[in-house]
Enzyme design. Structure first.
Site, PDB file in Angstrom:
ATOM      1  N   HIS A  17     -65.259 -10.761 -84.128  1.00  0.00           N
ATOM      2  CA  HIS A  17     -66.515 -11.441 -83.775  1.00  0.00           C
ATOM      3  C   HIS A  17     -66.677 -11.466 -82.256  1.00  0.00           C
ATOM      4  CE1 HIS A  17     -65.979 -13.934 -87.669  1.00  0.00           C
ATOM      5  NE2 HIS A  17     -67.024 -13.157 -87.870  1.00  0.00           N
ATOM      6  N   LYS A  41     -71.521 -18.573 -99.331  1.00  0.00           N
ATOM      7  CA  LYS A  41     -70.060 -18.562 -99.236  1.00  0.00           C
ATOM      8  C   LYS A  41     -69.575 -19.977 -99.529  1.00  0.00           C
ATOM      9  CE  LYS A  41     -69.450 -14.771 -96.014  1.00  0.00           C
ATOM     10  NZ  LYS A  41     -69.083 -14.368 -94.658  1.00  0.00           N
ATOM     11  N   ARG A  91     -68.905  -3.128 -89.657  1.00  0.00           N
ATOM     12  CA  ARG A  91     -67.547  -2.579 -89.789  1.00  0.00           C
ATOM     13  C   ARG A  91     -67.500  -1.346 -90.679  1.00  0.00           C
ATOM     14  NH1 ARG A  91     -65.640  -8.464 -91.324  1.00  0.00           N
ATOM     15  NH2 ARG A  91     -67.784  -8.297 -92.050  1.00  0.00           N
ATOM     16  N   SER A 129     -62.908 -12.656 -91.329  1.00  0.00           N
ATOM     17  CA  SER A 129     -62.434 -14.034 -91.445  1.00  0.00           C
ATOM     18  C   SER A 129     -61.604 -14.190 -92.715  1.00  0.00           C
ATOM     19  CB  SER A 129     -63.614 -15.002 -91.486  1.00  0.00           C
ATOM     20  OG  SER A 129     -64.315 -14.957 -90.273  1.00  0.00           O
TER      21      SER A 129
HETATM   22  P1  ADP Z   1     -66.912 -12.318 -91.961  1.00  0.00           P
HETATM   23  O1  ADP Z   1     -67.668 -11.138 -92.525  1.00  0.00           O
HETATM   24  O2  ADP Z   1     -65.671 -11.942 -91.218  1.00  0.00           O
HETATM   25  O3  ADP Z   1     -66.745 -13.471 -92.921  1.00  0.00           O
HETATM   26  P2  ADP Z   1     -69.184 -13.550 -90.705  1.00  0.00           P
HETATM   27  O4  ADP Z   1     -69.942 -13.767 -91.951  1.00  0.00           O
HETATM   28  O5  ADP Z   1     -68.906 -14.736 -89.871  1.00  0.00           O
HETATM   29  O6  ADP Z   1     -67.787 -12.878 -90.829  1.00  0.00           O
HETATM   30  O7  ADP Z   1     -69.844 -12.382 -89.873  1.00  0.00           O
HETATM   31  C1  ADP Z   1     -70.742 -12.560 -88.849  1.00  0.00           C
HETATM   32  C2  ADP Z   1     -71.044 -11.221 -88.233  1.00  0.00           C
HETATM   33  O8  ADP Z   1     -69.890 -10.715 -87.576  1.00  0.00           O
HETATM   34  C3  ADP Z   1     -71.456 -10.127 -89.214  1.00  0.00           C
HETATM   35  O9  ADP Z   1     -72.471  -9.365 -88.601  1.00  0.00           O
HETATM   36  C4  ADP Z   1     -70.223  -9.287 -89.368  1.00  0.00           C
HETATM   37  O10 ADP Z   1     -70.534  -7.960 -89.702  1.00  0.00           O
HETATM   38  C5  ADP Z   1     -69.661  -9.395 -87.967  1.00  0.00           C
HETATM   39  N1  ADP Z   1     -68.236  -9.160 -87.930  1.00  0.00           N
HETATM   40  C6  ADP Z   1     -67.285  -9.824 -88.607  1.00  0.00           C
HETATM   41  N2  ADP Z   1     -66.070  -9.319 -88.340  1.00  0.00           N
HETATM   42  C7  ADP Z   1     -66.264  -8.291 -87.458  1.00  0.00           C
HETATM   43  C8  ADP Z   1     -65.394  -7.339 -86.825  1.00  0.00           C
HETATM   44  N3  ADP Z   1     -64.096  -7.336 -87.062  1.00  0.00           N
HETATM   45  N4  ADP Z   1     -65.956  -6.448 -85.981  1.00  0.00           N
HETATM   46  C9  ADP Z   1     -67.296  -6.435 -85.781  1.00  0.00           C
HETATM   47  N5  ADP Z   1     -68.160  -7.274 -86.368  1.00  0.00           N
HETATM   48  C10 ADP Z   1     -67.657  -8.194 -87.196  1.00  0.00           C
END
Ligand code: ADP
Length: 162
Positions: A17, A41, A91, A129
């Site tokens: 993130h 979620k 990703r 996450s």
């Molecule tokens: P997760 O998918 O890890 O539960 P979130 O729902 O909080 O995370 O995701 C928020 C944003 O961060 C989304 O656009 C997701 O694609 C992006 N994101 C999550 N992990 C990564 C990563 N490792 N690299 C790039 N973007 C990421």
């Protein structure tokens, strides 16, 4: 003043993130990390206050980044800013399908709001996450996956969950 909104559940915030947030901060004047807590979620590991606290610590060294929380539709939150751009990290192809659909829904709800996709850094393509939660649950080393200063708190919380 250009504004980017980086929305997500951040349960917890990871270095993946942060990499997207830092890149957005180098493109836009202001970046708002918006911790959404209305999503489907269910049963997050961390409370909204804990997520906020962790995200604030993680971005403390980036001057043009702030953190906020919101329960509701992202397009509603976005109305607080002048022509904001939603920034999302991608990703894999699976992220693309979901995020592209979300972008179309948001466009339908508010045609003025655009979404920008940033490809994940190769180093963090595997990182989510949920991977962090899973590893924390089994007591694995979290170094390099989340900011160092958050590790003791995440480990402690994971112990309570076992
Ligand atoms: P997760 O998918 O890890 O539960 P979130 O729902 O909080 O995370 O995701 C928020 C944003 O961060 C989304 O656009 C997701 O694609 C992006 N994101 C999550 N992990 C990564 C990563 N490792 N690299 C790039 N973007 C990421």
């Amino acid at each position: 003043m250009s504004t980017a909104i980086c929305p997500g559940s951040f349960d917890p915030i990871t270095v993946g993130h942060l990499s997207i947030i830092r890149r957005a901060a180098s493109i836009f004047d202001n970046v708002v990390v918006c911790i959404m807590f209305n999503s489907t979620k269910i049963s997050p590991m961390f409370t909204i206050e804990e997520k906020l606290d962790m995200a604030c610590k993680a971005v403390a060294d980036i001057p043009n980044v702030t953190v906020d929380t919101f329960s509701g539709l992202l397009v509603e939150y976005a109305k607080r800013y002048d022509k904001p751009v939603i920034v999302k990290g991608l990703r894999a192809a699976s992220d693309f399908e979901y995020e592209f659909q979300m972008n179309l829904i948001n466009k339908r709800l508010n045609p003025d709001i655009d979404t920008m996709f940033l490809p994940a850094s190769e180093k963090y393509t595997f990182l989510s996450s949920s991977v962090v939660r899973e590893l924390a649950h089994y007591g694995a080393n979290l170094k390099g996956l989340v900011p160092d200063e958050l590790i003791p708190f995440i480990e402690e919380k994971a112990k309570q969950w076992r």
